[in-house]
Design a protein around this motif. Structure first.
Motif, PDB file in Angstrom:
ATOM      1  N   ASN A  31      15.974  53.027  17.768  1.00 25.87           N
ATOM      2  CA  ASN A  31      14.492  52.640  17.396  1.00 25.87           C
ATOM      3  C   ASN A  31      14.223  53.116  15.786  1.00 25.87           C
ATOM      4  O   ASN A  31      13.306  52.602  15.141  1.00 25.87           O
ATOM      5  N   GLY A  32      14.913  53.121  15.229  1.00 30.00           N
ATOM      6  CA  GLY A  32      15.900  53.533  13.880  1.00 30.00           C
ATOM      7  C   GLY A  32      14.885  54.913  13.402  1.00 30.00           C
ATOM      8  O   GLY A  32      14.772  55.257  11.531  1.00 30.00           O
ATOM      9  N   ALA A  46       9.086  53.901  14.846  1.00 29.11           N
ATOM     10  CA  ALA A  46       9.474  54.256  16.296  1.00 29.11           C
ATOM     11  C   ALA A  46       9.086  52.804  16.647  1.00 29.11           C
ATOM     12  O   ALA A  46      10.036  52.339  17.651  1.00 29.11           O
ATOM     13  N   CYS A  47       7.736  53.063  17.396  1.00 30.30           N
ATOM     14  CA  CYS A  47       7.318  52.219  17.990  1.00 30.30           C
ATOM     15  C   CYS A  47       6.732  50.879  17.252  1.00 30.30           C
ATOM     16  O   CYS A  47       7.483  50.292  18.299  1.00 30.30           O
ATOM     17  N   TYR A 105       8.871  47.489  19.335  1.00 31.76           N
ATOM     18  CA  TYR A 105       7.638  46.193  19.342  1.00 31.76           C
ATOM     19  C   TYR A 105       8.218  45.330  18.986  1.00 31.76           C
ATOM     20  O   TYR A 105       8.217  44.350  19.396  1.00 31.76           O
ATOM     21  N   LEU A 106       8.147  45.191  17.779  1.00 32.08           N
ATOM     22  CA  LEU A 106       9.154  44.129  16.416  1.00 32.08           C
ATOM     23  C   LEU A 106      10.610  43.339  17.085  1.00 32.08           C
ATOM     24  O   LEU A 106      10.606  42.200  17.503  1.00 32.08           O
ATOM     25  N   ALA A 107      11.243  44.403  17.776  1.00 28.39           N
ATOM     26  CA  ALA A 107      12.702  44.331  18.242  1.00 28.39           C
ATOM     27  C   ALA A 107      12.290  43.047  19.551  1.00 28.39           C
ATOM     28  O   ALA A 107      13.401  42.227  20.306  1.00 28.39           O
ATOM     29  N   ARG A 132      -1.147  43.696  13.645  1.00 29.17           N
ATOM     30  CA  ARG A 132      -2.221  44.864  14.131  1.00 29.17           C
ATOM     31  C   ARG A 132      -1.053  45.070  15.633  1.00 29.17           C
ATOM     32  O   ARG A 132      -2.001  46.113  16.155  1.00 29.17           O
ATOM     33  N   LYS A 133      -0.334  44.191  16.300  1.00 29.78           N
ATOM     34  CA  LYS A 133      -0.289  44.370  17.909  1.00 29.78           C
ATOM     35  C   LYS A 133       1.035  45.674  17.454  1.00 29.78           C
ATOM     36  O   LYS A 133       0.464  46.460  18.120  1.00 29.78           O
ATOM     37  N   PRO A 134       2.050  45.135  16.820  1.00 29.35           N
ATOM     38  CA  PRO A 134       2.899  46.847  16.988  1.00 29.35           C
ATOM     39  C   PRO A 134       2.145  48.660  16.539  1.00 29.35           C
ATOM     40  O   PRO A 134       2.380  49.123  16.752  1.00 29.35           O
TER      41      PRO A 134
END
Length: 87
Positions: free
Chosen positions: A4-5, A43-44, A48-50, A59-61
């Protein structure tokens, strides 16, 4: 995390066994973990966005990342630094 980068060029890190030894045998009280925490956060959020491209509310991620950071810090304090339940 790398998927995730989470790639910091030139970073080597410190073996967790050495960190445990520093804390338990040599009374080291301060170990910097900010880069690790930022990698967990980034990474999170990226993951999440991916997985949720329709989402545009940060706010969610952020909430997801905060939960992962809490798990990361708890794990390090308990299993690496042996510092749980101590102030």
């Amino acid at each position: 995390m790398k998927e995730n980068g989470g790639n910091v060029e030139g970073a080597k890190g410190v073996d967790e066994k050495l960190l445990t030894e520093a804390c338990t045998k040599h009374n080291v009280f301060k170990i910097n973990t900010d880069t690790d925490i930022r990698l967990v956060y980034t990474a999170c959020v990226r993951k999440y966005l991916a997985e949720h491209p329709e989402n545009f509310d940060i706010r969610k991620p952020n909430a997801c990342a905060q939960n992962e950071i809490a798990k990361f810090v708890c794990d390090k304090n308990t299993n690496v630094f042996h510092n749980n339940n101590r102030i």
